[in-house]
Scaffold this active site. Structure first.
Site, PDB file in Angstrom:
ATOM      1  CE1 TYR A 177      77.524  43.610 137.412  1.00  0.00           C
ATOM      2  CE2 TYR A 177      77.033  42.839 139.612  1.00  0.00           C
ATOM      3  CZ  TYR A 177      76.799  42.807 138.255  1.00  0.00           C
ATOM      4  OH  TYR A 177      75.848  41.963 137.750  1.00  0.00           O
TER       5      TYR A 177
ATOM      6  CE  LYS B  78      81.829  34.176 125.704  1.00  0.00           C
ATOM      7  NZ  LYS B  78      81.166  33.018 125.101  1.00  0.00           N
TER       8      LYS B  78
ATOM      9  CG  ASP C 273      79.055  30.624 126.190  1.00  0.00           C
ATOM     10  OD1 ASP C 273      79.953  30.233 126.957  1.00  0.00           O
ATOM     11  OD2 ASP C 273      79.246  30.808 124.971  1.00  0.00           O
TER      12      ASP C 273
ATOM     13  CG  ASP D 254      74.129  39.600 139.736  1.00  0.00           C
ATOM     14  OD1 ASP D 254      73.248  39.045 140.408  1.00  0.00           O
ATOM     15  OD2 ASP D 254      74.109  40.811 139.449  1.00  0.00           O
TER      16      ASP D 254
ATOM     17  CG  ASP E 150      69.096  36.103 140.066  1.00  0.00           C
ATOM     18  OD1 ASP E 150      69.590  35.991 141.205  1.00  0.00           O
ATOM     19  OD2 ASP E 150      68.371  37.055 139.730  1.00  0.00           O
TER      20      ASP E 150
END
Ligand code: NAD
Length: 365
Positions: free
Chosen positions: A142, A192, A224, A248, A252
């Site tokens: 970001y 990852k 994942d 993020d 959620d």
């Protein structure tokens, strides 16, 4: 009475509706704990753009930094969707987080017993879930540079950069290890590392910090797999630490364990500052209808009491009021399912119920 100053940035959409309820509760409960709050309300996000032509001004940022404690509603909406990148409401939010230096975003995810049937997952899967997601907030993709859109042989392309330094990873890892010491003593670091260089840096940096915390059990999980495990068996997690983008998305997904995005609070800490905000966005689809669930904002106010004002009693009082409201079957539309013993309530009714709950409790103490 002790005096404390905070800045309120209600923002856009349902932001002002949920902030109103949260600050009302916060002020009432702080007064009960001999603390007088001076709250300065400032425009932010789309509403700031409408007034000043930018999502946040230097003056507003300075006021936030001077106060050190900021309560934010939510930003964004269709009206501002076509603005260029740095004028969008979300750009103001990223700037605020960066300027305040709040690098660690704490997102507690607890399933209230009264709400276990509101989740789309089975009760036996989610009952007893208590996860703390610690998301790195001021680095990663970001904020990474370069970041641009260009064209190659007539084919437009865009570049974002995911960059993490050892020190950025280690300061947020420390927050996670410290939090785990006050909880179940387990940290799961999510990355990852099988594909990304920045994740390999993440993992080795976390491993170094782990040596300082021999009492904490550290595990690593690929993002994942983690997305799947959160849904399959959320109870396996205690503290989870991860980067900005992964955090993020995972938080959620984890929000659905609690039944609604409208239930998740957050605290962003760093550099002695605290930024408190519900995890949800400005929900333009329900803004102005009086149906928004204010509980994520109210629970964020509890975190403000805990981490910035150091008023643990006030934090607990707010959290108990939320639990008793849910136990009494009061539900905003996002949680309501015509279940026996539940009543549909609007934002204002929730405010009144919570105020009654915290006030009644004072009288009986
Ligand atoms: P959103 O969180 O605003 O809404 C997603 C869905 O959840 C909607 O159906 C909404 O009605 C519902 N919802 C969210 N909060 C709720 C609440 N408190 N009570 C009841 N229902 C609730 O996400 P979105 O629709 O993807 O984004 C809308 C706008 O918010 C966009 O402009 C986005 O950029 C912005 N946004 C802001 C933040 C922030 O301010 N921190 C976070 C996420 C999205």
């Amino acid at each position: 009475m002790k005096k404390e100053t905070i800045i309120a940035l209600p923002g856009d959409g349902i932001g002002p509706e949920v902030t109103g309820v949260a600050l009302n509760l916060l002020q009432t409960v702080c007064r009960q704990h001999n603390t007088d709050l001076e709250i300065t309300t400032l425009p932010f996000g789309g509403s700031c753009y409408d007034q000043y032509g930018q999502p946040v001004t230097e003056e507003i940022l300075e006021q936030c930094k001077a106060a050190g404690t900021v309560f934010l509603g939510a930003v964004g909406g269709v009206k501002w969707d076509n603005l260029s990148g740095d004028l969008r409401p979300e750009a103001g939010l990223l700037k605020l987080r960066k300027e305040l230096g709040v690098f660690a975003n704490l997102r507690p995810i607890q399933v209230h017993p009264a709400l276990s049937s509101a989740s789309s997952l089975k009760k036996e899967v989610i009952d007893g879930t208590d996860i703390l997601i610690v998301r790195e907030l001021t680095g990663g993709i970001y904020f990474g540079k370069p970041r641009f859109t260009s064209e190659e042989n007539g084919d437009p392309f865009s570049v974002d950069t995911m960059k993490y330094s050892r020190s950025e990873v280690q300061r947020v890892a420390r927050v996670a290890f410290e939090a785990a010491r006050k909880r179940d003593g387990r940290v799961c670091s999510v990355d990852k590392a099988n594909v990304l260089e920045s994740s390999r840096m993440w993992r080795s940096s976390v491993l170094e910090i782990a040596e300082e915390y021999p009492d904490i059990e550290l595990s690593h999980m690929l993002v994942d797999n983690c997305a799947m495990q959160i849904i399959r068996d959320p109870k396996q997690f205690d503290v989870m630490v991860t980067g900005n983008l992964f955090g993020d998305i995972l938080s959620d997904a984890a929000s659905m364990l609690t039944g609604s995005l409208g239930m998740l609070p957050s605290a962003s800490l760093g550099g002695g500052n605290g930024l408190y905000e519900p995890v949800h966005g400005s929900a333009p689809d329900i803004a102005g209808k009086g149906v928004a669930n204010p509980l994520a904002a109210v629970a964020s106010a509890a975190l403000l009491c805990r981490y910035s004002l150091k008023l643990e009693g006030a934090a607990t009082r707010i959290e108990e009021a939320i639990a008793s409201l849910l136990a009494a079957g009061i539900r905003t539309a996002d949680l309501y399912s015509e279940e026996e013993g539940t009543t549909l309530a609007g934002t204002e009714e929730v405010r009144e119920w919570l105020l009654d709950a915290v006030t009644a409790k004072t009288q009986t103490i």
